[in-house]
Design a protein around this motif. Structure first.
Motif, PDB file in Angstrom:
ATOM      1  N   ALA A 568       2.713 -10.496  -3.534  1.00 55.30           N
ATOM      2  CA  ALA A 568       2.789  -9.414  -4.525  1.00 55.30           C
ATOM      3  C   ALA A 568       1.635  -8.445  -4.298  1.00 55.30           C
ATOM      4  O   ALA A 568       1.815  -7.219  -4.351  1.00 55.30           O
ATOM      5  CB  ALA A 568       2.739  -9.982  -5.938  1.00 55.30           C
ATOM      6  N   GLY A 569       0.455  -8.982  -4.037  1.00 55.16           N
ATOM      7  CA  GLY A 569      -0.719  -8.135  -3.802  1.00 55.16           C
ATOM      8  C   GLY A 569      -0.507  -7.216  -2.602  1.00 55.16           C
ATOM      9  O   GLY A 569      -0.785  -6.013  -2.667  1.00 55.16           O
ATOM     10  N   ILE A 570       0.030  -7.790  -1.530  1.00 63.09           N
ATOM     11  CA  ILE A 570       0.233  -6.985  -0.317  1.00 63.09           C
ATOM     12  C   ILE A 570       1.265  -5.886  -0.569  1.00 63.09           C
ATOM     13  O   ILE A 570       1.051  -4.727  -0.231  1.00 63.09           O
ATOM     14  CB  ILE A 570       0.706  -7.875   0.858  1.00 63.09           C
ATOM     15  CG1 ILE A 570      -0.420  -8.818   1.256  1.00 63.09           C
ATOM     16  CG2 ILE A 570       1.129  -7.023   2.040  1.00 63.09           C
ATOM     17  CD1 ILE A 570      -0.052  -9.753   2.375  1.00 63.09           C
ATOM     18  N   VAL A 571       2.355  -6.270  -1.207  1.00 60.47           N
ATOM     19  CA  VAL A 571       3.418  -5.290  -1.451  1.00 60.47           C
ATOM     20  C   VAL A 571       2.896  -4.142  -2.319  1.00 60.47           C
ATOM     21  O   VAL A 571       3.093  -2.962  -2.006  1.00 60.47           O
ATOM     22  CB  VAL A 571       4.637  -5.979  -2.112  1.00 60.47           C
ATOM     23  CG1 VAL A 571       5.618  -4.952  -2.626  1.00 60.47           C
ATOM     24  CG2 VAL A 571       5.302  -6.919  -1.109  1.00 60.47           C
ATOM     25  N   LEU A 572       2.189  -4.504  -3.395  1.00 63.37           N
ATOM     26  CA  LEU A 572       1.653  -3.463  -4.274  1.00 63.37           C
ATOM     27  C   LEU A 572       0.658  -2.576  -3.525  1.00 63.37           C
ATOM     28  O   LEU A 572       0.661  -1.350  -3.678  1.00 63.37           O
ATOM     29  CB  LEU A 572       0.985  -4.097  -5.504  1.00 63.37           C
ATOM     30  CG  LEU A 572       1.951  -4.736  -6.502  1.00 63.37           C
ATOM     31  CD1 LEU A 572       1.192  -5.472  -7.599  1.00 63.37           C
ATOM     32  CD2 LEU A 572       2.857  -3.660  -7.114  1.00 63.37           C
ATOM     33  N   SER A 573      -0.185  -3.220  -2.692  1.00 66.74           N
ATOM     34  CA  SER A 573      -1.167  -2.440  -1.941  1.00 66.74           C
ATOM     35  C   SER A 573      -0.492  -1.475  -0.988  1.00 66.74           C
ATOM     36  O   SER A 573      -0.900  -0.318  -0.859  1.00 66.74           O
ATOM     37  CB  SER A 573      -2.094  -3.361  -1.144  1.00 66.74           C
ATOM     38  OG  SER A 573      -2.906  -4.090  -2.025  1.00 66.74           O
ATOM     39  N   ILE A 574       0.560  -1.965  -0.316  1.00 68.44           N
ATOM     40  CA  ILE A 574       1.250  -1.096   0.642  1.00 68.44           C
ATOM     41  C   ILE A 574       1.912   0.080  -0.078  1.00 68.44           C
ATOM     42  O   ILE A 574       1.840   1.224   0.363  1.00 68.44           O
ATOM     43  CB  ILE A 574       2.272  -1.907   1.472  1.00 68.44           C
ATOM     44  CG1 ILE A 574       1.495  -2.804   2.447  1.00 68.44           C
ATOM     45  CG2 ILE A 574       3.221  -0.987   2.243  1.00 68.44           C
ATOM     46  CD1 ILE A 574       2.362  -3.711   3.291  1.00 68.44           C
ATOM     47  N   ALA A 575       2.507  -0.198  -1.245  1.00 72.76           N
ATOM     48  CA  ALA A 575       3.107   0.889  -2.030  1.00 72.76           C
ATOM     49  C   ALA A 575       2.038   1.910  -2.410  1.00 72.76           C
ATOM     50  O   ALA A 575       2.227   3.129  -2.273  1.00 72.76           O
ATOM     51  CB  ALA A 575       3.774   0.320  -3.280  1.00 72.76           C
ATOM     52  N   ALA A 576       0.878   1.391  -2.867  1.00 73.19           N
ATOM     53  CA  ALA A 576      -0.202   2.297  -3.267  1.00 73.19           C
ATOM     54  C   ALA A 576      -0.688   3.117  -2.068  1.00 73.19           C
ATOM     55  O   ALA A 576      -1.016   4.300  -2.202  1.00 73.19           O
ATOM     56  CB  ALA A 576      -1.353   1.500  -3.879  1.00 73.19           C
ATOM     57  N   MET A 577      -0.711   2.478  -0.879  1.00 71.15           N
ATOM     58  CA  MET A 577      -1.116   3.207   0.324  1.00 71.15           C
ATOM     59  C   MET A 577      -0.185   4.382   0.581  1.00 71.15           C
ATOM     60  O   MET A 577      -0.617   5.470   0.968  1.00 71.15           O
ATOM     61  CB  MET A 577      -1.097   2.263   1.541  1.00 71.15           C
ATOM     62  CG  MET A 577      -2.370   1.505   1.766  1.00 71.15           C
ATOM     63  SD  MET A 577      -2.112   0.105   2.894  1.00 71.15           S
ATOM     64  CE  MET A 577      -1.969   0.939   4.439  1.00 71.15           C
ATOM     65  N   GLY A 578       1.112   4.129   0.347  1.00 63.91           N
ATOM     66  CA  GLY A 578       2.095   5.192   0.519  1.00 63.91           C
ATOM     67  C   GLY A 578       1.790   6.378  -0.399  1.00 63.91           C
ATOM     68  O   GLY A 578       1.757   7.535   0.037  1.00 63.91           O
ATOM     69  N   PHE A 579       1.502   6.048  -1.651  1.00 64.15           N
ATOM     70  CA  PHE A 579       1.177   7.116  -2.606  1.00 64.15           C
ATOM     71  C   PHE A 579      -0.068   7.870  -2.171  1.00 64.15           C
ATOM     72  O   PHE A 579      -0.140   9.101  -2.255  1.00 64.15           O
ATOM     73  CB  PHE A 579       0.962   6.527  -4.010  1.00 64.15           C
ATOM     74  CG  PHE A 579       2.248   6.274  -4.726  1.00 64.15           C
ATOM     75  CD1 PHE A 579       3.009   7.347  -5.186  1.00 64.15           C
ATOM     76  CD2 PHE A 579       2.709   4.984  -4.943  1.00 64.15           C
ATOM     77  CE1 PHE A 579       4.208   7.126  -5.850  1.00 64.15           C
ATOM     78  CE2 PHE A 579       3.902   4.749  -5.589  1.00 64.15           C
ATOM     79  CZ  PHE A 579       4.664   5.824  -6.045  1.00 64.15           C
TER      80      PHE A 579
END
Ligand code: ADP
Ligand code: MG
Length: 618
Positions: A568-579
């Protein structure tokens, strides 16, 4: 507080103070002062991180901490000092949290250490003197006052003892012992004062072994986030690709820094150790001592379980059922010789022999020049006779029969009896028959283990084949291996390796090498030998095979939570990176968002603390 804890605390103080001072300065309009404060907030953490990363690289490990260092450096280099300070606080705060989780996991174990007696009251010339427990020797007479913890295994001399054995057996009700009854080290005297005779030195007693294990577990490094590090390379590559793409597409250093900041993989660094330590802590509350978080990872991958028989599968209190003496020997005389020799041994069969002799009120002699081959038998001198007591193979090898090639005939024995052979001065003197009980609920424990991913359950015993088969019948073992020496137990553990990770469960001195050889060694109960407790990775503090069920359920639930938090942490981080790459997040907002993700992930990891009862019963 340990020095490690102090360093972590100091490491939090820098960004905390620096960040507050910097924000205040910025608010007051002193922009340059603010930048200086943010630098002060970041640099110590960055220095610590780099030192850590270098030392782990030297060990050939690739730590994921490197990414955190990279993002702080990047933020500082591009003048995003506030974002850098936030990342520093997040990282330092995270690793302090890890220390706290670790301490919480050790709390239960520390309670155990604090109970350990340091002194004993020993009689000398009719007076008692307070001596260090290490100096207590077998045969010493000790005074145990109300509230004292029994320092060494032994027996009650007179009167009646009321003991709280809850730390050893889980039995909450106080236990009564009558004169002559055996006393376990680690039990608390909750009745009146009594005298006892030590049977074993404190250091060789059960409780001391457990205490040593706990100390070792505490000295061990906090569990490495091996799981996270396995994905570190992937995560680093993904981040660098994201950074490069952002730079290439936008050419905006601010966005690059924002991407780096949100990519800081604190959830990865934190979630796993926090979950593992929480798992250790919840196991400790159930009476299961694990030597650190690494053990949880290993348990979750166990495919085969190898069990010892006497004391592990069985209750370990064999009762004497029959004495068959050879011509010329009285039954009682035979028992007297064998039991006298076995005074020197801790094997369950030895204790059973001694107990049987006591019940018949035989007076035992002091054995001399005793040599024990753990799990096989014992030889030595009693009243001037050379006596051999042990399994068939052990005795045969020491038999001075007229014709060595002619092995002695196998007399019929009732199903499930363990036979102890006795030789006196090289000649057969007879056999003692014992029978033990399989622990209640063993079958359902095994069924549950199979539901938890265990594919093979194997019995590995030093006892004869007939006894082993009888005990194992109806329990659903995949294999029953009998007549094993200590070394052969090791081999049988190693040969199970082909099916995946192996757990060995045992209690005896002869099990210790196999416990050490297994991926996971589990020592049975406080009654197990000190050697087995030390060789093990996990100890069931209560004498209950059923604890294997929570061992597995806690490990599996903990790993599930660890993976879940991490992913979950990785997925959220990757999404935030996109933003961030798209320009929706500036570095400071990115750092704050990442902090929120961290918090959520760590809180989720802490759920492993409660993987106790619900998990076991569900
Ligand atoms: P395991 O624990 O490996 O299942 P046991 O502990 O039952 O196997 O040991 C196997 C046999 O070894 C016993 O049945 C007994 O005959 C013999 N033995 C080992 N040590 C002793 C001892 N000290 N006194 C008497 N018999 C012993
Ligand atoms: Mg055993």
């Amino acid at each position: 507080m340990t020095s490690r804890e102090q360093i972590r605390r100091l490491l939090v103080a820098f960004p905390l103070v620096g960040l507050s001072a910097g924000l205040a300065a910025r608010y007051a309009g002193a922009a340059e002062l603010a930048v200086a404060a943010f630098f002060v907030a970041t640099l110590p953490v960055l220095a610590f991180l780099l030192a850590d990363a270098v030392s782990s690289l030297k060990r050939g490990e690739f730590g994921i901490d490197l990414l955190a260092a990279l993002s702080m450096t990047g933020a500082l280099a591009f003048g995003e000092t506030l974002a850098a300070a936030i990342v520093a606080l997040m990282y330092a705060g995270g690793s302090y949290l890890e220390v706290l989780a670790d301490r919480r996991a050790r709390r239960e174990m520390t309670a155990l250490l604090e109970r350990a007696p340091r002194t004993a009251l020993r009689y000398r010339d009719g007076h008692t003197e307070e001596v260090a427990v290490e100096t207590v020797l077998p045969g010493d007479r000790l005074l145990i006052r109300r509230g004292d913890v029994i320092p060494a295994d032994g027996e009650l001399l007179s009167g009646m003892a009321v003991l709280d054995q809850s730390a050893l057996t889980g039995e909450a009700e106080p236990v009564r012992q009558a004169s002559g009854g055996s006393l376990l080290s680690g039990a608390t005297n909750v009745g009146d004062a009594f005298d006892m005779t030590a049977r074993r030195a404190a250091a060789e007693s059960t409780y001391a072994g457990i205490v040593r294990l706990v100390e070792k577990a505490q000295a061990a490094k906090a569990p490495m986030a091996r799981l996270a590090d396995r994905y570190a390379l992937f995560f680093l590559a993904a981040t660098l690709a994201g950074v490069a793409a952002t730079w290439w597409v936008t050419g905006d250093p601010l966005r690059v820094v924002a991407v780096l900041v949100v990519a800081t993989p604190c959830p990865l660094i934190l979630a796993v150790p926090v979950a593992l330590m929480s798992g250790v802590s919840s196991a400790a509350r159930r009476g299961i001592l694990l030597k650190g978080g690494r053990v949880i990872e290993a348990i979750a991958s166990v495919r085969s379980v190898v069990l010892d028989k006497t004391g592990t599968l069985t209750v370990g209190r064999p009762g004497l059922t029959e004495i068959r003496s050879a011509d010329g020997y009285e039954q009682d005389a035979l028992l007297q010789l064998a039991a006298s020799l076995d005074i020197a041994c801790k094997h369950p069969m030895a204790s059973a022999l001694v107990a049987a002799a006591k019940r018949k009120e035989l007076s035992l002699s002091q054995p001399e020049r005793v040599v024990e081959t753990p799990g096989e038998g014992v030889e030595g001198y009693v009243d001037g006779h050379y006596v051999v007591v042990g399994g068939r193979r052990f005795a045969e090898a020491r038999w001075r029969g007229h014709d060595v090639s002619c092995r002695w005939e196998k007399a019929a024995t009732p199903a499930g009896t363990s036979v102890v052979h006795v030789l006196v001065d090289g000649a057969r003197a007879g056999e003692l028959h014992f029978s033990d009980r399989v622990r209640a609920g063993a079958r359902s424990v095994f069924d549950t283990l199979r539901g938890n991913g265990v594919e093979n359950i194997v019995l590995a015993t030093g006892d004869a084949e007939a006894a082993a088969r009888h005990m194992a019948s109806g329990l659903g073992f995949d294999r029953v291996l009998s007549n094993l020496s200590s070394d052969q137990k090791v081999l049988s553990v190693l040969s199970e390796r082909k099916n995946g990770a192996v757990m060995m469960v045992g209690d005896g001195v002869n099990d210790a090498p196999a416990l050490a050889a297994a991926d996971i060694g589990v020592a049975m109960g406080a009654r197990g030998s000190a050697a087995s407790v030390e060789a093990a990775d996990a100890v069931l503090l209560l004498d209950d095979l059923g604890l294997l069920v929570p061992v597995f359920s806690i490990a599996r639930r903990t790993m599930r939570i660890a993976y879940q938090s991490m992913i979950a942490g990785i997925v959220l981080s990757i999404a935030a990176m996109g933003f961030a790459a798209a320009g929706y997040l500036d570095p400071v907002a990115g750092a704050l968002l990442q902090e929120a993700i961290d918090l959520a992930v760590v809180l989720n990891a802490l759920r492993a603390l409660s993987s106790g009862r619900e998990a076991a019963d569900g």
